[in-house]
Design a protein around this motif. Sequence first.
Motif, short mmCIF file in Angstrom:
data_model
loop_
_atom_site.label_atom_id
_atom_site.label_comp_id
_atom_site.label_asym_id
_atom_site.label_seq_id
_atom_site.Cartn_x
_atom_site.Cartn_y
_atom_site.Cartn_z
N ASN A 33 0.87 -1.18 0.00
CA ASN A 33 0.00 0.00 0.00
C ASN A 33 0.90 1.22 0.00
OD1 ASN A 33 -1.76 2.08 0.42
ND2 ASN A 33 -2.73 1.22 2.25
N ALA A 34 1.03 1.86 -1.15
CA ALA A 34 1.99 2.96 -1.29
C ALA A 34 1.66 4.14 -0.39
CB ALA A 34 2.05 3.42 -2.74
N GLN A 35 0.43 4.16 0.15
CA GLN A 35 0.07 5.25 1.07
C GLN A 35 0.72 5.07 2.44
OE1 GLN A 35 -1.67 7.85 -0.20
NE2 GLN A 35 -1.46 6.65 -2.10
N VAL A 36 1.14 3.85 2.74
CA VAL A 36 1.77 3.56 4.04
C VAL A 36 3.26 3.82 3.91
CG1 VAL A 36 2.19 1.83 5.82
CG2 VAL A 36 -0.01 1.88 4.60
N GLN A 37 3.73 4.86 4.54
CA GLN A 37 5.15 5.25 4.48
C GLN A 37 5.62 5.61 5.89
OE1 GLN A 37 7.17 5.13 1.74
NE2 GLN A 37 5.45 4.24 0.59
N GLN A 38 5.82 4.58 6.71
CA GLN A 38 6.26 4.79 8.09
C GLN A 38 7.79 4.84 8.11
OE1 GLN A 38 4.28 1.48 9.94
NE2 GLN A 38 2.28 2.44 9.79
N ARG A 39 8.32 5.98 7.68
CA ARG A 39 9.75 6.09 7.38
C ARG A 39 10.60 6.47 8.59
NH1 ARG A 39 10.85 8.01 1.23
NH2 ARG A 39 9.21 6.78 0.22
N ASN A 40 10.05 6.49 9.76
CA ASN A 40 10.88 6.69 10.94
C ASN A 40 10.25 5.95 12.10
OD1 ASN A 40 9.19 8.77 12.64
ND2 ASN A 40 9.19 9.55 10.56
N GLY A 41 11.08 5.52 13.02
CA GLY A 41 10.59 4.79 14.18
C GLY A 41 11.72 4.49 15.14
N LYS A 42 11.35 4.03 16.30
CA LYS A 42 12.34 3.78 17.34
C LYS A 42 11.89 2.60 18.18
CE LYS A 42 12.48 6.82 20.65
NZ LYS A 42 12.75 8.08 21.35
N ILE A 43 12.86 1.79 18.59
CA ILE A 43 12.57 0.66 19.46
C ILE A 43 13.53 0.73 20.66
CG2 ILE A 43 14.13 -0.87 18.19
CD1 ILE A 43 12.29 -3.16 18.84
N ILE A 44 12.97 0.60 21.86
CA ILE A 44 13.77 0.54 23.08
C ILE A 44 13.52 -0.82 23.72
CG2 ILE A 44 14.23 1.57 25.34
CD1 ILE A 44 14.98 3.39 23.04
N PHE A 45 14.59 -1.54 24.02
CA PHE A 45 14.45 -2.86 24.62
C PHE A 45 14.12 -2.74 26.10
CE2 PHE A 45 17.57 -3.62 21.13
CZ PHE A 45 16.76 -4.42 20.34
N GLY A 46 13.03 -3.37 26.52
CA GLY A 46 12.65 -3.38 27.93
C GLY A 46 12.75 -4.76 28.54
N GLN A 47 13.27 -5.73 27.79
CA GLN A 47 13.35 -7.10 28.28
C GLN A 47 14.59 -7.28 29.15
OE1 GLN A 47 13.58 -6.15 25.05
NE2 GLN A 47 12.26 -7.37 23.71
N ASN A 48 14.54 -8.27 30.02
CA ASN A 48 15.70 -8.62 30.84
C ASN A 48 16.67 -9.45 30.02
OD1 ASN A 48 14.80 -7.37 33.26
ND2 ASN A 48 13.42 -9.09 33.62
N ALA A 49 17.94 -9.26 30.28
CA ALA A 49 18.98 -9.89 29.46
C ALA A 49 18.91 -11.40 29.50
CB ALA A 49 20.36 -9.39 29.90
N SER A 50 18.59 -11.98 30.65
CA SER A 50 18.60 -13.43 30.78
C SER A 50 17.58 -14.11 29.88
CB SER A 50 18.33 -13.83 32.24
OG SER A 50 17.06 -13.37 32.64
N GLU A 51 16.55 -13.38 29.49
CA GLU A 51 15.51 -13.97 28.65
C GLU A 51 15.62 -13.54 27.19
OE1 GLU A 51 11.92 -14.20 31.94
OE2 GLU A 51 12.06 -12.47 30.62
N ALA A 52 16.32 -12.47 26.93
CA ALA A 52 16.28 -11.88 25.59
C ALA A 52 17.56 -12.04 24.80
CB ALA A 52 15.92 -10.40 25.70
N GLN A 53 18.58 -12.69 25.37
CA GLN A 53 19.82 -12.85 24.62
C GLN A 53 19.57 -13.60 23.32
OE1 GLN A 53 22.67 -11.50 25.12
NE2 GLN A 53 22.24 -10.61 27.12
N ASN A 54 20.23 -13.15 22.26
CA ASN A 54 20.16 -13.77 20.93
C ASN A 54 18.75 -13.76 20.37
OD1 ASN A 54 21.69 -14.90 18.80
ND2 ASN A 54 20.79 -16.90 19.22
#
Length: 995
Positions: free
Chosen positions: A677-698
């Motif tokens: 859908n050429a009308q969808v142009q989400q050309r910027n965004g950000k992700i911040i990790f909130g997970q604990n390292a012991s569960e989210a590695q790799n």
Amino acid sequence: MNNPKVSVVVPIYNQERYLRDCLDSLEAQTLEEIEFILINDGSKDSSIDIMNEYAAKNSKFIVVDKGNDGVGKTINIGIDMAKGEYIAELDSDDFAAADMYEKLYEVAKKNDVDIVKSSVNNFIGEGENLNVYFKEEIARKGYYNRVINPLEEKEVFTFKMYAWCSLYRRELLQDNKIIWNEDVSAYNDNGFYWQTMSFAKSVYYVEDSFNYHRRDNEHSTVRDSNKMFNNFFAEHAFIADKLIKSGTFEGLKKYFFSWKLDNYYFALTRIEFERKQDFFQLVAKDFRKDIEEYGLNAVHFVNQSQKIKINAIVKDPIQYFYTDYLKQYYKVSVVVPVHNSANYIRQTIESLLTQTLYGLEIILVENGSTDNTLEILKEYEGRDWRIQLHSIGASDAGTARNYGLERAHGQYIIFLDADDIFYPTMIAKAYNAGVKDDAEVIWFKTAYKDLLSGQTNPYNNFFNVAQMPNHRPFSFKQLKWNPYKAFNGWAWDKMFKTDYVRANNLTFQSLPVANDGYFTYLAMANAQRITTVNEILQLHIIGHGNNISFSKHDENYRNDYDMILEIIKELRKFDDENASAHLFLKSMLPHMEWMMQRGYKTQEALQKYFNLLVSGGLEELGFFEILSEENSASDQEVIDRFEQVLDYHADDFDKFMLEVGNHWIGKERNRLNYIPNAQVQQRNGKIIFGQNASEAQNTAGGLFAMIIPKKDTENVTAVVEMLFLADNGPAVKDTLNLSFAINANKEGEMQSNVFQAEWANGEKVMTDNIYYTYIDNVFTVYVKYTGKYTGFEYIFSNATSRSFPNKFSVLGINTGYITTIFPEVLSEMKRIEATHQNYHAPALYGQRTVFRYEGTKEQSEELLCVELPNYAFNNVVFALEIANIPNNHPAIYDTLYFGFFLDSDKELQANVFQAEWEKGRHALMDNVYYRVEGNKVYIGVRFTEIWAAYHFKLKSIVGRELNQDYSVNYLAQELVEKELSALPKDAQFIKEVQG
């Protein structure tokens, strides 16, 4: 310490796992005038050693070691020993904020109150996995931050009665001989609460929370149903006796009886289902005594419905259990088989716990996980009484579902997967529709989310409204045309009446794959009352690598066939002419075709499935019986294709693929087609990790996806600015250059080609943690977990294509602060490496040579020659800018630094002392060479492909002499249209890189 302000009593029994956290929090208290009375109640682990360790280094700790007498006597000993103005109790698996006792003491002194109580932080986990998931208010709004007399504002007797978040004036306890009941082994904090609150003249509630209360201790008393039976009734009698003796019972009756009923219902959440009826009989006996001896029925309850409930229980506890209790608390049983789902199970359970329907029974059946799934499930079991956890060892999902079915008590039952997400109203809407229409099956719409592409789409084909009659409910036979085509054989988009399931002896097949089809198709085929919810209520997650449907078909190649065969055997019992079985087979042939096209990853598994079908498999399904029937055009097309299969034998797979299969199957294998859908142009965004390292590695989550039309020559070129956000550290920026396309091969099949996915600078945090996939027409960028509170931000600085206007779409996949666990990094994900191509190179205006004649890699063309006059130690250095320009692919640019001198020891032979690249582009390192011939050095290139070119320019050159004592001869023709020379035997390919 002679005159402490606060004495903290800590009863300890077998708490070595959590004790250090508790004692560390006490040692960190900011209140100086404080003592900690640690009383060992006969622990059999190393608790006493830990206690002595802390006492040896800090005189504030006082240790008492005694035999096991129970928590009541243990705390009473501590109260007797206490010297503080105020006394506190702290459970040994909890811990306190550093300023807890200083703040509470300040409040107590400032307001001169008998009791101070604060709110509570409920938590699970340990260390970096510690999760404070709920702040529990100790009082209602309007009661905080003011002095209250409990006997004048008796509503406070409906508040939480926790002892471990409180301070008690020592004189209050001593003067009124308030003790913990020593005749019970649990729940004696109930009696302590009623005594302290009925004698206190002043209580102060603090809204802040200082105490951290553990909710996942496997040895907690609230997990022991025997203690419910043995202690609750005795403790309630103890309280009544104390209130009668203090003269406060009459004024508190309505609160006491109401609270006692709530307490019994709390106990019922902890007691096994099989023992609940016995417990109700004991509750009836207890309240009968209250009616007869204490005049319960003459008391005006705050909530009169509670009195009605009590009398109904007393009249007939068993009837009340079936007619009222079960209908209120066991509306729906949710069965979830769980296996190696550590990365997904948290979001799944959270979406169950937030369901709006009251009355859920959540049955989690863990079957042989080898990751930390079971540990996570135990955490949730401790958090919510609705969760039943069963760990049954290694088995398949069908066996796990049957295990849950046997233990389900709900009026309705739903079978869900451990990696999906359920909208908050899903169960309520399905259940309410079922109750309204007295339905045996409730069928609702669902959607799927593909983690590899970022796409979310509805499953419209599996909720075929066009086939449904207008009225609700309807029978299965009232579905139009072929009713088996209206839905899919998975169970998770349907809810079933439990009595209906059991009356028809419906069970799941014990198969690793396709085990729910047998249950679902027969449940639908037998149903006389089906209703629907025409609304998407569930999000099915695919593309994370662990979906059964996409990961186990190869090793269990005939499970799908066995499911179909067993259903057909049952349907043959429906009618003499096998009409139901024939309709079902016709609905399954497209599915069997899909299995051949996309169900198997390997050719080996596909061949086994082919052999099964041609060796009697199709015949056993009744395929020959439908050949002579009148079929729809779409059915006949599929039937004709399978009839072709029967022209071959078990040893003819290669022949079949060559003559038929590659045309029929090969074009469709693994083919998808997402529509941009050429009308969808989400050309910027950000992700911040909130997970604990012991569960989210790799693990890695999608950041954004680009979707292009699946047509020949469609392409996208993009430049994306990427920023890494460290946790209180420096930011790192790099530029991601992308170029990819869809191209048709000779057979006209559309192929996905990536020409460029590279970094401009190759920052390590980017090359280590950014991946991509290009599946069909969807290009997806992923970010790997880099630590809690770190993240990545992207901004497209440019994105275009050869189409005008642009026809591609850009979708943001995950944005914001993410706490759900992503899938593990999959083999399909490719790491985006450091750049091998430079799109910011200065303009080249030198020479070029284009290969216009076919050659091989053993042929070459020499570009230039640098010659020095023959005298000793004459030298020259130069920088040669050179670009490899492949045919219809991005250019590869680098700078070659070269130096040589004439060696007097070698008869003035050129001696190379430098031959190295500035950046080290492999396409140049593998194809550019030099060779020495006397006082000359030649630079040449190997043939790569027809229409490819080299563009080169001598950027700078300098020699020893002021008069530029060297010569440069350009050798290559601009258009090489003749047969190339053989690659010189003395060619030295230049592999070195500066630095």
